[in-house]
Structures are given as structure tokens and as C-alpha cells.
Motif scaffolding. Structure first.
Motif, mmCIF file in Angstrom:
data_model
loop_
_atom_site.group_PDB
_atom_site.id
_atom_site.type_symbol
_atom_site.label_atom_id
_atom_site.label_comp_id
_atom_site.label_asym_id
_atom_site.label_seq_id
_atom_site.Cartn_x
_atom_site.Cartn_y
_atom_site.Cartn_z
ATOM 1 N N CYS A 102 22.680 -42.390 -16.090
ATOM 2 C CA CYS A 102 22.874 -42.672 -17.516
ATOM 3 C C CYS A 102 23.840 -41.675 -18.151
ATOM 4 N N ALA A 103 23.667 -40.402 -17.826
ATOM 5 C CA ALA A 103 24.545 -39.370 -18.369
ATOM 6 C C ALA A 103 25.979 -39.589 -17.911
ATOM 7 N N ASP A 104 26.151 -39.935 -16.647
ATOM 8 C CA ASP A 104 27.478 -40.193 -16.106
ATOM 9 C C ASP A 104 28.098 -41.413 -16.781
ATOM 10 N N ALA A 105 27.285 -42.446 -17.016
ATOM 11 C CA ALA A 105 27.788 -43.660 -17.664
ATOM 12 C C ALA A 105 28.283 -43.371 -19.075
ATOM 13 N N VAL A 106 27.510 -42.593 -19.826
ATOM 14 C CA VAL A 106 27.905 -42.260 -21.196
ATOM 15 C C VAL A 106 29.240 -41.513 -21.195
ATOM 16 N N LYS A 107 29.403 -40.573 -20.264
ATOM 17 C CA LYS A 107 30.663 -39.819 -20.160
ATOM 18 C C LYS A 107 31.825 -40.751 -19.828
ATOM 19 N N ILE A 162 31.549 -42.549 -25.098
ATOM 20 C CA ILE A 162 30.808 -42.781 -26.324
ATOM 21 C C ILE A 162 29.863 -41.615 -26.604
ATOM 22 N N ALA A 163 29.432 -41.517 -27.847
ATOM 23 C CA ALA A 163 28.492 -40.455 -28.237
ATOM 24 C C ALA A 163 27.358 -41.075 -29.044
ATOM 25 N N PRO A 164 26.501 -41.853 -28.400
ATOM 26 C CA PRO A 164 25.415 -42.519 -29.130
ATOM 27 C C PRO A 164 24.366 -41.536 -29.616
ATOM 28 N N GLY A 165 23.681 -41.904 -30.696
ATOM 29 C CA GLY A 165 22.587 -41.072 -31.186
ATOM 30 C C GLY A 165 21.393 -41.111 -30.256
ATOM 31 N N ILE A 166 21.141 -42.272 -29.670
ATOM 32 C CA ILE A 166 20.010 -42.452 -28.753
ATOM 33 C C ILE A 166 20.487 -43.224 -27.533
ATOM 34 N N VAL A 167 20.113 -42.722 -26.361
ATOM 35 C CA VAL A 167 20.388 -43.421 -25.103
ATOM 36 C C VAL A 167 19.046 -43.815 -24.493
ATOM 37 N N ILE A 168 18.893 -45.095 -24.200
ATOM 38 C CA ILE A 168 17.678 -45.581 -23.548
ATOM 39 C C ILE A 168 17.988 -45.869 -22.091
ATOM 40 N N ASN A 169 17.175 -45.317 -21.226
ATOM 41 C CA ASN A 169 17.261 -45.552 -19.785
ATOM 42 C C ASN A 169 16.187 -46.576 -19.434
ATOM 43 N N LEU A 170 16.619 -47.829 -19.264
ATOM 44 C CA LEU A 170 15.700 -48.893 -18.854
ATOM 45 C C LEU A 170 15.919 -49.111 -17.363
ATOM 46 N N GLN A 171 15.029 -48.575 -16.567
ATOM 47 C CA GLN A 171 15.249 -48.613 -15.125
ATOM 48 C C GLN A 171 15.214 -50.046 -14.609
ATOM 49 N N GLY A 172 16.069 -50.290 -13.625
ATOM 50 C CA GLY A 172 16.309 -51.654 -13.187
ATOM 51 C C GLY A 172 15.172 -52.329 -12.468
ATOM 52 N N ASP A 173 14.046 -51.623 -12.250
ATOM 53 C CA ASP A 173 12.903 -52.246 -11.575
ATOM 54 C C ASP A 173 11.770 -52.570 -12.543
ATOM 55 N N ALA A 174 12.097 -52.636 -13.845
ATOM 56 C CA ALA A 174 11.051 -52.818 -14.850
ATOM 57 C C ALA A 174 11.309 -54.045 -15.726
ATOM 58 N N PRO A 175 11.356 -55.252 -15.126
ATOM 59 C CA PRO A 175 11.681 -56.443 -15.919
ATOM 60 C C PRO A 175 10.574 -56.899 -16.854
ATOM 61 N N LEU A 176 9.370 -56.356 -16.686
ATOM 62 C CA LEU A 176 8.246 -56.769 -17.532
ATOM 63 C C LEU A 176 8.085 -55.866 -18.759
ATOM 64 N N THR A 177 9.068 -54.994 -19.030
ATOM 65 C CA THR A 177 8.962 -54.070 -20.148
ATOM 66 C C THR A 177 9.093 -54.816 -21.475
ATOM 67 N N ALA A 213 22.154 -34.801 -26.697
ATOM 68 C CA ALA A 213 22.108 -33.394 -26.289
ATOM 69 C C ALA A 213 21.144 -33.183 -25.125
ATOM 70 N N ALA A 214 19.979 -33.836 -25.178
ATOM 71 C CA ALA A 214 18.997 -33.698 -24.099
ATOM 72 C C ALA A 214 19.534 -34.272 -22.797
ATOM 73 N N LEU A 215 20.246 -35.393 -22.892
ATOM 74 C CA LEU A 215 20.803 -36.014 -21.702
ATOM 75 C C LEU A 215 21.875 -35.117 -21.076
ATOM 76 N N ALA A 216 22.711 -34.525 -21.912
ATOM 77 C CA ALA A 216 23.742 -33.611 -21.400
ATOM 78 C C ALA A 216 23.113 -32.364 -20.788
ATOM 79 N N GLU A 217 22.050 -31.860 -21.410
ATOM 80 C CA GLU A 217 21.373 -30.667 -20.885
ATOM 81 C C GLU A 217 20.758 -30.962 -19.522
ATOM 82 N N TYR A 218 20.175 -32.129 -19.371
ATOM 83 C CA TYR A 218 19.579 -32.511 -18.087
ATOM 84 C C TYR A 218 20.619 -32.451 -16.978
ATOM 85 N N LEU A 219 21.802 -33.008 -17.253
ATOM 86 C CA LEU A 219 22.844 -33.054 -16.247
ATOM 87 C C LEU A 219 23.320 -31.658 -15.857
ATOM 88 N N ALA A 220 23.233 -30.725 -16.807
ATOM 89 C CA ALA A 220 23.696 -29.358 -16.548
ATOM 90 C C ALA A 220 22.671 -28.515 -15.792
#
Length: 270
Positions: free
Chosen positions: A90-95, A99-114, A205-212
Motif C-alpha cells: 500500500c505504501a509503495d502504491a501511494v508513492k 498522491i497524498a491521501p488523508g486516509i489510506v485503507i488497506n483492504l486485503q484481497g482475501d476478504a471479499p465478505l468485508t 504519516a503512519a504508513l510512511a513510518e511503517y515503511l521506514a
């Protein structure tokens, strides 16, 4: 960087080379009327039902998944093959999207019943400033708790459980059934175990910190990416959600195909 960026986006990370289930995103699932759609398409369709989301992308490093996604009309962003997990993807995709979205949602591809209200609850938690990361949890029913125990007894990795602290702060996540109670529960019992729904919302910011941050032993041992946040003290808000008559299950193992198809049939969903 574009002059304006979407406020809230959904990124669906998908990889072909799963150790437990290679090619999982392209596995077809039969709906209530017999219509067959791939796992990744069903997850993408679930994202379309979420109010307040400005854009949805499927993020992958695999041409087969990209071609299939484009075939059913999805926007695709190609990401690095070196991404270790969905959060990194997700972090790589945003880069790569610039884009600089306020919120990024990670909807994992194995969760179609969400259900859409799970994502709405995460968005609300982030907007309220409760934590820089949010994820939904469901209190286990006695039936789901028993299913978790049976899977583990059979040597299968099924759902993930979440251990909650004060005001829903994440203490730990595990593929074991935690907290250990030593009990099975009657139909009307309140089970003190929470099923973690593998969906996340992050501030940019949290997503960027995770990647670092370097990967930690806990995430390697459990195979759970969110433990990197826990390990380094980045707060995760576990948002308790209600099923509202919908059953939730992820596709983790080949045997889950029949489970999910049975749920789609029972709920009349195509």
C-alpha cells in the motif's frame, strides 16, 4: 505530486505467490445464483460499496492479476516485487501514484465478505484522532470460536485473533486463539475472544513510518504485518464492529472456498 489528492482511498494489495495458497487472488468463487467471480474481483466489488471513498486501486506486482483486474474494470497500480506484505505494498502504491491521501485503507484481497460499515468505522476512528492506525474486530460467536479451535487442532492457520487493552488499544495479534480460555462456549455465551478482520486504515504519516521501520521478529514469527506497529509502539485502535447478520470469513486455505461459497449462498449474494 498532483495539486489535489483524494481524501480517502482504498488500496487492495494482491500477490500471486502466496506460500499457503499460490494464485489465490484469481481463484473463482461461486455466488448464490451460480455466477463465478475471482476472489480479487469480489474484494474489489466490496470496496465499491463503501461511502466516502474517493478511489479504489488494486496494487500488485503480477501481470496475471493486473490483466484480470483490468478486465473487470479496476484501476491497477504496479508495485515492487520486493514488498514484504500488504502494508508495504500500500505504501509503495501511494508513492507510485504520487498522491497524498488523508486516509489510506488497506483492504486485503482475501476478504471479499468485508461489509462496508467495517471500513466506515475505521474511517471514523482515524478522523476522530483516536489513533494513526485503525482496524476492525468482531467478538467471536461460540460457533466461530469453535471453528478457530478446530482449525488449530487440525494444524490449519485460520483466522487471526486480537488482544485488546484499555479503550480498544491493540495489545497483540496472533494466529493462535488468544486470549487462551480453555473453554468452548454454549450458544448464548459471551465469548471473550475477538476475531481480527484483516483490514486497516492509516494516516499517510503512519504508513510512511511503517515503511521506514525495519521488520521485527514478531511479524516474522506470526506472519502478521500489523505487529510491526505494535512492536515499535505505534498505536492501533481496534474498532469493535457488529456483524448485522453477515458472516465474516477470509480465504486463507483452499478449504475456505467452500465456506465462503456457502456464506454467499446463505446470504443470497452473487
Amino acid at each position: 505530486m498532483p495539486e489535489t489528492s483524494p481524501d480517502c482511498v482504498v488500496i487492495i494489495p494482491a500477490r500471486y505467490a502466496s506460500s499457503r495458497y499460490p494464485g489465490k487472488p484469481l481463484v473463482e468463487l461461486r455466488g448464490a445464483s451460480g455466477i463465478r467471480r475471482s476472489l480479487i474481483e469480489r474484494t474489489w466489488r466490496a470496496a465499491q460499496d463503501v461511502p466516502g471513498v474517493d478511489a479504489v486501486w488494486i496494487a500488485t506486482d503480477d501481470d496475471r492479476i493486473a490483466k484480470a483486474a483490468q478486465g473487470f474494470g479496476a484501476q491497477v497500480v504496479m508495485t515492487s516485487a520486493d514488498c514484504a506484505n500488504g502494508t508495504e505494498r500500500c505504501a509503495d502504491a501511494v508513492k507510485r501514484l504520487g498522491i497524498a491521501p488523508g486516509i489510506v485503507i488497506n483492504l486485503q484481497g482475501d476478504a471479499p465478505l468485508t461489509p462496508p460499515w467495517y471500513l466506515e468505522a475505521m474511517i471514523a476512528a482515524i478522523r476522530s484522532g483516536r489513533a494513526p492506525v485503525a482496524t476492525p474486530v468482531l467478538r467471536c460467536t461460540p460457533e466461530i470460536h469453535a471453528r478457530f479451535l478446530d482449525d488449530r487442532a487440525a494444524g490449519l492457520v485460520g483466522g487471526t485473533t486480537a488482544v485488546l487493552g484499555h479503550e480498544g488499544r491493540a495489545v497483540y495479534f496472533s494466529k493462535e486463539v488468544l486470549p487462551f480460555t480453555g473453554n468452548r462456549y454454549d450458544r448464548d455465551a459471551v465469548v471473550p475472544v475477538f476475531h481480527h478482520v484483516g483490514v486497516y486504515a492509516y494516516t499517510a504519516a503512519a504508513l510512511a513510518e511503517y515503511l521506514a521501520l525495519p521488520a521485527c521478529d514478531l511479524e516474522r514469527l506470526e506472519g502478521l504485518e500489523q505487529l510491526r506497529f505494535v512492536y515499535y509502539g505505534i498505536e492501533i485502535a481496534c474498532v469493535e464492529v457488529e456483524a448485522r447478520g453477515r458472516e465474516f470469513w477470509e480465504l486463507n486455505n483452499p478449504g475456505d472456498v467452500a465456506r465462503i461459497e456457502a456464506i454467499l449462498a446463505a446470504e443470497g449474494r452473487d
